[in-house]
Write an enzyme that holds these catalytic residues in place. Structure first.
Site, PDB file in Angstrom:
ATOM      1  N   GLY A 154     -74.933 -26.830  74.370  1.00 55.29           N
ATOM      2  CA  GLY A 154     -74.412 -27.422  73.140  1.00 55.29           C
ATOM      3  C   GLY A 154     -75.332 -28.478  72.579  1.00 55.29           C
ATOM      4  N   HIS A 155     -76.080 -29.133  73.447  1.00 51.68           N
ATOM      5  CA  HIS A 155     -77.067 -30.144  73.017  1.00 51.68           C
ATOM      6  C   HIS A 155     -78.400 -29.766  73.635  1.00 51.68           C
ATOM      7  CE1 HIS A 155     -79.138 -33.755  72.043  1.00 51.68           C
ATOM      8  NE2 HIS A 155     -78.053 -34.460  71.744  1.00 51.68           N
TER       9      HIS A 155
ATOM     10  N   HIS B 109     -76.273 -31.587  63.709  1.00 55.00           N
ATOM     11  CA  HIS B 109     -76.617 -32.801  64.444  1.00 55.00           C
ATOM     12  C   HIS B 109     -78.136 -32.958  64.506  1.00 55.00           C
ATOM     13  CE1 HIS B 109     -76.915 -35.422  68.050  1.00 55.00           C
ATOM     14  NE2 HIS B 109     -75.707 -35.839  67.688  1.00 55.00           N
TER      15      HIS B 109
ATOM     16  N   GLU C 187     -73.202 -36.896  62.851  1.00 58.21           N
ATOM     17  CA  GLU C 187     -74.564 -37.438  63.029  1.00 58.21           C
ATOM     18  C   GLU C 187     -75.594 -36.425  62.526  1.00 58.21           C
ATOM     19  OE1 GLU C 187     -73.740 -40.211  66.938  1.00 58.21           O
ATOM     20  OE2 GLU C 187     -74.326 -38.128  67.283  1.00 58.21           O
TER      21      GLU C 187
ATOM     22  N   GLU D 225     -80.154 -41.949  62.858  1.00 58.46           N
ATOM     23  CA  GLU D 225     -80.053 -42.410  64.241  1.00 58.46           C
ATOM     24  C   GLU D 225     -81.427 -42.625  64.867  1.00 58.46           C
ATOM     25  OE1 GLU D 225     -78.399 -40.716  68.522  1.00 58.46           O
ATOM     26  OE2 GLU D 225     -77.629 -39.849  66.664  1.00 58.46           O
TER      27      GLU D 225
ATOM     28  N   CYS E 243     -82.341 -42.083  67.888  1.00 58.72           N
ATOM     29  CA  CYS E 243     -82.729 -40.904  68.674  1.00 58.72           C
ATOM     30  C   CYS E 243     -83.274 -39.795  67.782  1.00 58.72           C
ATOM     31  CB  CYS E 243     -81.532 -40.374  69.472  1.00 58.72           C
ATOM     32  SG  CYS E 243     -81.135 -41.343  70.935  1.00 58.72           S
TER      33      CYS E 243
ATOM     34  N   CYS F  48     -77.544 -43.479  74.317  1.00 56.29           N
ATOM     35  CA  CYS F  48     -78.721 -42.612  74.233  1.00 56.29           C
ATOM     36  C   CYS F  48     -79.903 -43.304  73.561  1.00 56.29           C
ATOM     37  CB  CYS F  48     -78.364 -41.324  73.493  1.00 56.29           C
ATOM     38  SG  CYS F  48     -77.595 -41.576  71.882  1.00 56.29           S
TER      39      CYS F  48
END
Length: 803
Positions: free
Chosen positions: A214-215, A273, A325, A341, A343, A409
């Site tokens: 998923g990420h 995302h 995000e 963000e 990240c 993160c």
């Protein structure tokens, strides 16, 4: 066992270490351009080196300390059966913060040996090893026997790949393991990673379990394991996870949020995302370089073009919206509500660097430079222990850096990025050497024919003069490619998303041994192909006037506005330098601006000064008063170091675009207190929202309290007669859990008692407008709003007026 020369060689260069044998294998294919490992680059500048030192001395130790205090480290102890208790933190992906900080600490160890840090890592890795299950599975959220299952881990292993983040955690473990192995020569963490990777390879793949993380990030981690071991199965597994995306034959797709709406080779737009997206694009670049997959390269080239033409902030930030995000649509780049963000900025730097290594084109370094000098380093304070999660381009006083986050993160990502900066400065291809970034430094490079040392002397980014001394081991022929940034060629970005208001006629100048060279560019570089002898010099002068920047007219928030840039740095106006506010300022096109260096500000920075027009409100229905005042802008990365207040990157060019500083009112001069000690300064700041779900300005809310009775109170500066109240409710339906209240009333203070006002006909709870209540006049020193929150919901207020 044989170690490589430095970190980035294992990240991106196709050389593998034969574990336990000392043998090395030559990669069949890899990036055409290869980065010079950062361990071969010694910085001596006053911009990046102090930041790296702060990261080593402050950020990394502080981040480990936070992992200890918040229970992230204890989670590994509990998973190992050391002590009793439930999962200590909030998210099942909290393990990944520990891995990222280990990665950053390992990078630092490669440059600065530190026995104390080395021992701390040994002890921490021992705990991680103890937490690993016998078959290689490593996921503390499931291994700990908590009273209640941790969110997203309710089912068996691999049951929730979408949000469980088992594979995401392991991607960061793999990256940390390779970094630690190459920094120390120790296999302790690498063996843990390989044992886990072998387990995942036995579970997933063609003819096995189907699924995609998923990420994304495991794809980059597997590519690193492949480079360090030469095991083809790790590269195959990385490609498998990428190719699973968008394939709905065996599973339900996650959709655009996780870039799982169509096969990766069919994607053309950056969606969902932003961190997931850039990690995926960087992973695709790695796999494409190692396999020669042209379809992957074509896809990420298309997506890159989509980003730079309509989805990239001037600061290099990406991800316009906090909802998911995520990337917004083309030209959807709001300023005050920008997510951008930290990240995502780091992921954007990873991706653009890989794009350069694939193509050798300076336009990717142009974007990378914009990212790292602006929207990335804004994510960490100069002190190294305060952090931004989002990086907006405007603020009305609601933003400040935080010491840590439940979802941490960004701080852990900063800790691993900073020590790797020298690896972005130089690159090579066979007998060609690229100078990508301008940083005072010395580099030792092994070209195809000989060893070469370059010494770069510069005060960049404050000054555009760069001197490079060439010292080949012996006189010989090779090429040095010197990048000429787009901003030095009247092009702030390789698209029409941003343009300079006026073209500068002065061009960059380059001399070799004092003789002028023609500016004949190849992919954004001046190629200097010649016979080089020790002591030869290259002198580059990049013009650095103050530039006014305009954005594409389709960017609604920036119409009629201008931003400022000098060299690679974007500048911003902040409240301490402009009389306490900036939203009332106008920067006319004709006003002259100058740059000057301030030694005592933010450890020394260049600022932009001049005159601006300040607008002051004179009351309802009255024209505003315009006055000239001193104006100053600072580098964007430095904002929010002097307290909370207004900030703006984009400033109006004409009076119609500014908000006159309102005349003080009874409400704005009142002292405000709120139930539950909530902060509510925003509800009397005289900013009117666009709608009830407006997140661009500060607002008061009582979340996570739900269904309770709450209050908010104005204490007037002196007794006053009042008869009218207007309230604009905050309601984030579709985004959060705040709704208009179930009911409310107005109380006034009489002596020590609070009494309801009389004559109020209706207490409105309408969204997207002010709710007016007229009541029998009372003379009092204070008013209070008393709210009953709806059951299962919280509530909030944008603005409260009193008359």
């Amino acid at each position: 066992m044989k170690k490589t020369a430095g970190l980035l060689s294992f990240l991106l260069i196709g050389t593998w270490i034969g574990l336990g044998t000392g043998c090395q294998k030559k990669a069949a294919g890899d990036y055409p351009v290869q980065p010079v490992p950062f361990t071969q680059v010694q910085l001596s500048d006053q911009f990046w080196l102090p930041r790296m030192e702060t990261n080593r001395k402050v950020t990394v130790p502080y981040a480990f300390e936070q992992c200890e205090e918040t229970g992230r480290v204890k989670n590994f102890e509990l998973a190992a059966g050391i002590g009793e208790g439930s999962f200590c933190t909030v998210y099942p992906f909290d393990d990944s913060d520990v891995y990222k900080i280990i990665e950053g600490a390992s990078y630092s160890l490669q440059i600065y040996p530190d026995p104390e840090l080395d021992k701390y890592l040994d002890d921490l890795i021992t705990k991680i090893a103890a937490a690993q299950e016998e078959d290689g599975y490593l996921y503390t959220a499931r291994s700990i026997e908590s009273e209640e299952p941790v969110r997203w881990t309710e089912g068996p292993r691999w049951d929730n790949l979408y949000m469980g983040h088992e594979l995401y955690n392991m991607g960061h473990l793999y990256e940390a393991a390779v970094a630690h192995y190459l920094a120390t020569g120790k296999r302790s963490l690498l063996d843990i990673a390989l044992k886990n990777a072998d387990l995942i390879d036995s579970v997933f793949g063609p003819g096995k379990k189907r699924g995609a993380p998923g990420h994304q990030v495991i794809e980059m981690g597997l590519a690193k394991l492949y480079r360090v071991t030469g095991e083809q199965k790790y590269l195959d597994l990385a490609k498998f996870f990428l190719d699973e995306r968008g394939d709905d034959e065996f599973r339900k797709l996650y959709g655009t949020y996780s870039q799982d709406h169509k096969p990766v080779i069919e994607q053309s737009e950056a969606v969902g995302h932003a961190v997931r997206a850039t990690y995926m694009y960087a992973g695709m670049a790695d796999v494409a370089a190692l396999t020669g997959d042209a379809d992957y390269i074509a896809a990420i080239d298309r997506i890159w073009n989509d980003v730079v033409t309509g989805k990239l902030y001037l600061t290099g930030g990406i991800g316009a919206t906090s909802s998911g995000e995520a990337f917004g649509g083309p030209y959807n780049l709001p300023n005050a509500s920008a997510y951008a963000e930290t990240c995502a900025a780091i992921g954007n730097a990873f991706w653009n660097h890989r794009q350069f290594l694939l193509h050798g084109d300076a336009k990717y370094i142009d974007v990378l430079e914009r990212v790292i000098y602006n929207g990335l380093i804004s994510g960490v304070a100069l002190s190294g222990d305060l952090f931004f999660y989002p990086n907006p381009l405007a603020s009305y006083g609601q933003h400040e850096r935080s010491p840590w986050f439940n979802c941490a993160c960004c701080p852990s990502n900063i800790s691993r990025f900073m020590p790797s900066v020298p690896g972005y400065v130089y690159a090579q291809r066979d007998n060609d050497l690229y100078v990508n970034l301008f940083v005072q430094s010395q580099v030792h490079v092994n070209l195809a024919d000989q060893k070469v040392t370059l010494k770069q002397t510069t005060d960049f980014p404050w000054d555009g003069k760069i001197r490079i001394t060439v010292e080949p081991e012996k006189t010989g022929t090779f090429a040095i490619f010197v990048r000429i940034p787009g901003w030095a060629r009247n092009s702030p970005l390789p698209s029409d998303l941003y343009t300079f208001m006026e073209e500068v006629e002065k061009e960059p100048r380059l001399k070799v041994n004092g003789e002028e060279e023609a500016l004949e560019l190849e992919n954004g570089y001046i190629p200097l192909r010649r016979k080089w002898a020790s002591g030869d010099t290259i002198e580059l002068e990049l013009p650095m006037p103050v530039r006014r920047v305009l954005s594409h007219d389709n960017v609604e928030d920036n119409r009629g506005r201008v931003a400022l840039q000098r060299g690679p740095l974007v500048f911003t106006a902040e409240w301490p330098d402009n009389g306490g506010s900036v939203s009332h300022l106008v920067l006319p096109d004709e006003n002259q601006l100058t740059a000057e260096f301030r030694e005592g500000l933010f450890d020394g920075v260049t600022v932009i000064t001049g005159k601006a027009t300040a607008l002051f409100g004179q009351g309802e229905g009255e024209p505003s008063l315009a006055k000239q005042q001193d104006f100053m802008a600072i580098p964007y990365y430095a904002w929010a170091h002097r307290g909370k207040g207004e900030m703006a990157v984009w400033l109006p060019r004409e009076k119609a675009g500014a908000r006159p500083l309102p005349k003080p009112t009874l409400a704005s001069q009142s002292r405000l207190t709120v139930s539950e000690d909530k902060k509510g300064e925003s509800i009397n700041d005289q900013w009117e929202p666009s709608d009830s779900n407006d997140h661009s300005h500060p607002y008061l809310h009582w979340w996570p309290r739900k269904g309770t009775k709450e209050w908010v109170q104005y204490d007037f500066p002196m007794a006053a007669t009042v008869s009218e109240v207007k309230v604009y409710w905050f309601d984030d339906t579709g985004r959060g859990e705040c709704r208009v209240p179930g009911s409310w009333q107005i109380l006034y203070k009489k002596g020590d008692n609070w009494l309801p006002v009389k004559g109020a006909a209706k207490y409105g709870v309408e969204k997207d407008s002010f709710n007016q209540v007229i009541f029998t006049p009372v003379r009092t020193t204070a008013l209070r709003l008393e709210l009953q929150l709806q059951e299962k919901f919280s509530a909030g207020i944008h603005e409260w007026k009193v008359k």
